[in-house]
Design an enzyme around this catalytic site. Structure first.
Site, mmCIF file in Angstrom:
data_model
loop_
_atom_site.group_PDB
_atom_site.id
_atom_site.type_symbol
_atom_site.label_atom_id
_atom_site.label_comp_id
_atom_site.label_asym_id
_atom_site.label_seq_id
_atom_site.Cartn_x
_atom_site.Cartn_y
_atom_site.Cartn_z
ATOM 1 N N ASP A 1 0.625 -1.262 -0.062
ATOM 2 C CA ASP A 1 0.052 0.054 -0.076
ATOM 3 C C ASP A 1 0.882 1.209 0.223
ATOM 4 O O ASP A 1 2.038 1.187 0.217
ATOM 5 C CB ASP A 1 -0.853 -0.037 1.223
ATOM 6 C CG ASP A 1 -0.128 -0.070 2.641
ATOM 7 O OD1 ASP A 1 0.856 -0.658 2.665
ATOM 8 O OD2 ASP A 1 -0.858 0.520 3.257
ATOM 9 N N GLU B 1 -0.172 -1.867 5.279
ATOM 10 C CA GLU B 1 0.665 -1.844 6.417
ATOM 11 C C GLU B 1 0.708 -0.478 7.078
ATOM 12 O O GLU B 1 0.943 -0.262 8.145
ATOM 13 C CB GLU B 1 2.198 -2.260 5.714
ATOM 14 C CG GLU B 1 3.225 -2.482 6.937
ATOM 15 C CD GLU B 1 3.631 -1.044 7.645
ATOM 16 O OE1 GLU B 1 4.101 -1.083 8.700
ATOM 17 O OE2 GLU B 1 3.777 0.054 6.906
ATOM 18 N N GLU B 2 0.207 0.590 6.139
ATOM 19 C CA GLU B 2 0.502 1.855 6.609
ATOM 20 C C GLU B 2 -0.591 2.491 7.626
ATOM 21 O O GLU B 2 -0.406 3.593 8.275
ATOM 22 C CB GLU B 2 0.365 2.777 5.287
ATOM 23 C CG GLU B 2 1.452 2.816 4.384
ATOM 24 C CD GLU B 2 3.060 3.262 4.986
ATOM 25 O OE1 GLU B 2 2.828 3.745 5.909
ATOM 26 O OE2 GLU B 2 4.042 3.263 4.290
ATOM 27 N N ARG C 1 19.562 -6.813 12.573
ATOM 28 C CA ARG C 1 19.792 -7.134 13.885
ATOM 29 C C ARG C 1 18.859 -8.162 14.505
ATOM 30 O O ARG C 1 17.885 -8.384 14.166
ATOM 31 C CB ARG C 1 19.089 -5.618 14.364
ATOM 32 C CG ARG C 1 19.272 -5.647 16.034
ATOM 33 C CD ARG C 1 18.808 -4.318 16.409
ATOM 34 N NE ARG C 1 18.827 -4.231 17.714
ATOM 35 C CZ ARG C 1 20.035 -3.792 18.235
ATOM 36 N NH1 ARG C 1 20.947 -3.342 17.521
ATOM 37 N NH2 ARG C 1 20.135 -3.785 19.778
ATOM 38 N N HIS D 1 8.730 8.418 4.054
ATOM 39 C CA HIS D 1 7.136 9.450 4.328
ATOM 40 C C HIS D 1 7.560 10.970 3.692
ATOM 41 O O HIS D 1 6.758 11.638 4.047
ATOM 42 C CB HIS D 1 7.005 9.120 5.537
ATOM 43 C CG HIS D 1 6.207 8.046 5.871
ATOM 44 N ND1 HIS D 1 5.291 7.656 6.988
ATOM 45 C CD2 HIS D 1 6.737 6.594 5.694
ATOM 46 C CE1 HIS D 1 5.067 6.366 7.080
ATOM 47 N NE2 HIS D 1 5.831 5.725 6.160
HETATM 48 NI NI NI Z 1 6.629 1.007 5.169
#
Ligand code: NI
Length: 403
Positions: free
Chosen positions: A90, A148-149, A189, A375
């Site tokens: 998305d 996901e956003e 990580r 973003h």
């Molecule tokens: Ni993202």
């Protein structure tokens, strides 16, 4: 027929470079037509079409948008395993300000988080793995996840709809564009990688009045100021110095005249923590601090918390295996240790059900460009990182199955 890793690496490299311009084309096509969370119908159709061309089995439609597809390896051992690879698909409600010739044509929508890259990379990975399917010691599940956003996100409903009921992958891998790292590199990580992000909504109820006679009112503005300041003691005096936490109050609204004390002030902000125990403790202490500070100043305050994504915890064994695979595929100098990130990701939900690891894929250019961050309306990943993304996803899946 098992092949040795260096022969597989060669095949993955050559297929990836053969496909490169096609994958870039797919990425740009998706970039031109960004779709917001749970509205990814065009993107879903594009993904289905490419997967069908590769003759992958499109599985159960768990949600209205997104695609889950299976590639069956032919070199199947008894008790064969399944590995899952995930991409989010998305875009964001943001106006693109780049000037390249594949800019978003959808007003106020942009792939500013690189999910167009993730989707194209996973489609490329499907093509590469389909090419070497006779060497796969198991099956590969491709999860193209919507939304996901926007919390509560697409991962949770996908899991609730039965993803892990139908499939039992022994590992899941995903990646995200990481513009602070140069293209060609990745960062990994073990353990906590990304934060839990909770939304905070605070309302301070006072009693309005004439601003010249504050003693006859109960001032929610002054109380709000005290609350904002007092919340920072949670970070410095409640959270351990070894355990990161962020409290940010990022909006405050109340009053509209110089001579009127308003009856109410509303504030909102975010809480970020890197482990569940601290998250619970901070939520409790936030509530206490807000309520008691207000009461001490003669007003009432309440806190609403909207829980966001949980902490993303990379499993040690899969992360180590992934690091080993990455070193074999990319070389040691291309695999970095990632610092903990205070951003959030709903990949964390998969990791609550299945071992796995999340990769940060370098998409930055040699010379860092201002504004080229996630973003941002100027986000513009180096597309050469597609080669790294497809290569590492393909080899990670192959080598996990070959273990
Ligand atoms: Ni993202």
């Amino acid at each position: 027929m098992s092949e040795n890793p260096s022969a597989i690496i060669e095949r993955i490299r050559s297929k990836t470079s053969e496909l490169y311009s096609e994958i870039v084309g797919i990425r740009r096509e998706i970039h031109r037509h960004p779709e917001l969370s749970f509205q990814e119908f065009r993107t879903t159709a594009l993904i289905r079409e490419h997967l069908q061309r590769l003759k992958l089995k499109i599985e159960h439609d768990f949600l209205e948008t997104g695609v889950v597809a299976l590639l069956e390896g032919s070199d199947r051992k008894p008790g064969r395993t399944l590995v899952a690879l995930r991409a989010d698909i998305d875009a964001l409600p943001l106006q693109e300000e780049n000037r390249h010739d594949f800019c978003s044509v959808e007003n106020g929508k942009m792939h500013a988080c690189g999910h167009d890259m993730h989707t194209a990379i996973l489609l490329g990975t499907a093509a590469v793995l389909a090419e070497i399917r006779e060497t796969l010691a198991g099956d590969v599940l491709f999860v193209f996840q919507p939304a996901e956003e926007k919390a509560p996100g697409g991962a949770r409903p996908l899991i609730e709809a039965g993803l892990f009921h139908h499939y039992k992958p022994s590992a899941i891998f995903g990646l995200h564009c990481f513009p602070q790292l140069q293209a060609g590199k990745i960062a990994l990580r073990e353990g906590s990688l990304m934060a839990a992000a909770d939304e905070l909504y605070i309302t301070v109820h006072g009693e309005g009045g004439h601003a010249s006679a504050p003693h006859k009112a109960a001032d929610p503005v002054l109380a709000a100021a005290h609350i904002i300041t007092s919340l920072q003691h949670l970070v410095s005096r409640v959270a351990s110095p070894y355990d990161p936490a962020v409290v940010s109050i990022s909006s405050i609204n109340g009053g509209n005249a110089t001579n009127v004390i308003p009856g109410k002030v509303s504030m909102s902000g975010t809480l970020r923590t890197m482990n569940e125990d601290l998250r619970i403790l901070m939520q409790k202490r936030l509530r206490q601090t807000i309520e008691h500070t207000a009461r001490g100043l003669g007003v009432e305050a309440e806190l609403d918390i909207v829980n966001g994504y949980p902490v993303l915890v990379n499993h040690p064994e899969t992360t180590r295996a992934l690091r080993q695979a990455a070193i074999e595929y990319l070389g040691e100098d291309k695999v970095e240790e990632c610092e903990p990130l205070m951003t959030a990701e709903d990949f964390s939900y998969y990791l609550q059900h299945c071992p796995g690891a999340f990769i940060q894929l370098g998409t930055g250019r040699k010379k860092p460009e201002k504004g080229n961050t996630l973003h941002s309306p100027f986000f513009n990943p180096d597309e050469s990182s597609i080669v790294t993304g497809v290569g590492i996803m393909s080899y990670a899946a192959w080598s996990w199955l070959a273990r």
